[in-house]
Design a protein around this motif. Structure first.
Motif, PDB file in Angstrom:
ATOM      1  N   ILE A 144       0.853  -1.181   0.000  1.00 28.67           N
ATOM      2  CA  ILE A 144       0.000   0.000   0.000  1.00 28.67           C
ATOM      3  C   ILE A 144       0.888   1.230   0.000  1.00 28.67           C
ATOM      4  N   SER A 204       0.475   5.725  -0.162  1.00 32.44           N
ATOM      5  CA  SER A 204      -0.506   6.798  -0.108  1.00 32.44           C
ATOM      6  C   SER A 204      -0.639   7.398  -1.497  1.00 32.44           C
ATOM      7  N   TYR A 221      -5.365   5.858  -0.318  1.00 35.63           N
ATOM      8  CA  TYR A 221      -4.350   4.817  -0.443  1.00 35.63           C
ATOM      9  C   TYR A 221      -4.467   4.158  -1.806  1.00 35.63           C
ATOM     10  N   SER A 227       2.002  -2.211   5.454  1.00 36.48           N
ATOM     11  CA  SER A 227       0.804  -2.443   4.640  1.00 36.48           C
ATOM     12  C   SER A 227      -0.157  -3.447   5.266  1.00 36.48           C
ATOM     13  N   LEU A 272      -3.608  -2.611   6.769  1.00 39.33           N
ATOM     14  CA  LEU A 272      -4.560  -2.043   5.811  1.00 39.33           C
ATOM     15  C   LEU A 272      -5.156  -3.096   4.874  1.00 39.33           C
ATOM     16  N   ASN A 316     -10.918  -5.959  -0.381  1.00 38.53           N
ATOM     17  CA  ASN A 316     -10.393  -5.579   0.917  1.00 38.53           C
ATOM     18  C   ASN A 316     -11.527  -5.258   1.898  1.00 38.53           C
ATOM     19  N   ASN A 364     -11.297  -4.005   4.728  1.00 36.23           N
ATOM     20  CA  ASN A 364     -10.958  -2.809   5.495  1.00 36.23           C
ATOM     21  C   ASN A 364     -11.305  -1.523   4.768  1.00 36.23           C
ATOM     22  N   ARG A 369     -10.063   4.000   0.932  1.00 36.01           N
ATOM     23  CA  ARG A 369      -9.958   4.699   2.211  1.00 36.01           C
ATOM     24  C   ARG A 369     -10.448   3.736   3.292  1.00 36.01           C
ATOM     25  N   THR A 370      -9.893   3.876   4.491  1.00 37.65           N
ATOM     26  CA  THR A 370     -10.349   3.087   5.631  1.00 37.65           C
ATOM     27  C   THR A 370     -10.908   4.030   6.676  1.00 37.65           C
ATOM     28  N   ALA A 388      -8.314   6.070   9.059  1.00 36.95           N
ATOM     29  CA  ALA A 388      -6.915   5.952   8.639  1.00 36.95           C
ATOM     30  C   ALA A 388      -6.577   7.056   7.655  1.00 36.95           C
TER      31      ALA A 388
END
Length: 135
Positions: free
Chosen positions: A41, A43, A49, A79, A82, A103, A105, A117-118, A121
């Motif tokens: 991951i 940014s 991300y 990573s 995430l 994912n 998350n 996006r989480t 985070a």
């Protein structure tokens, strides 16, 4: 030192059958002995991300390494939180084919599917930023 996890007791990431077949094909033609799929991951992207994947024959200190469906999967320490529980997949559609990450998350994702996006985070400042068009 890398840590190797037994996928029957801990599965931080996995790969679908279609993903495994395609990954094994790509790894086989890479010419890299003992290579695996590195999921990482960074940014950036329109959602905070971005996913990255590479065929890698190196294992770095702090990496988590496991095998799923015969594919070596590698995730770095930063990573891993995430992508905990994520599955790498390979899809074919009218636009072509490609790897994707399912994912659990991700609370929101970009329409392109390459960024996410989480909850709570934030992307790390200074690590780069790009929009959807620059994946």
């Amino acid at each position: 030192m890398t840590q190797t996890l037994d996928p029957t007791t801990a599965r931080p990431i996995g790969i679908s059958e279609a993903g495994a077949q395609r990954a094994l094909s790509v790894i086989g033609s890479s010419g890299k002995e003992n290579a695996g799929v590195r999921l990482f991951i960074k940014s950036g992207g329109c959602s905070g991300y971005q996913y990255g994947m590479a065929i890698d024959d190196r294992e770095l200190e702090g990496d988590t390494v496991l095998f799923d469906r015969g594919v070596k999967l590698i995730v770095d320490r930063m990573s891993l939180p995430l992508v905990q529980g994520a599955e790498i997949d390979y899809i074919e559609n009218m636009m072509g084919g490609g790897f994707t990450v399912n994912n659990p998350n991700a609370t929101s994702a970009c329409g392109c599917g390459h960024s996410f996006r989480t909850d709570g985070a934030e992307a790390q400042a200074g690590e780069g930023s790009s929009g959807c068009g620059s994946h």
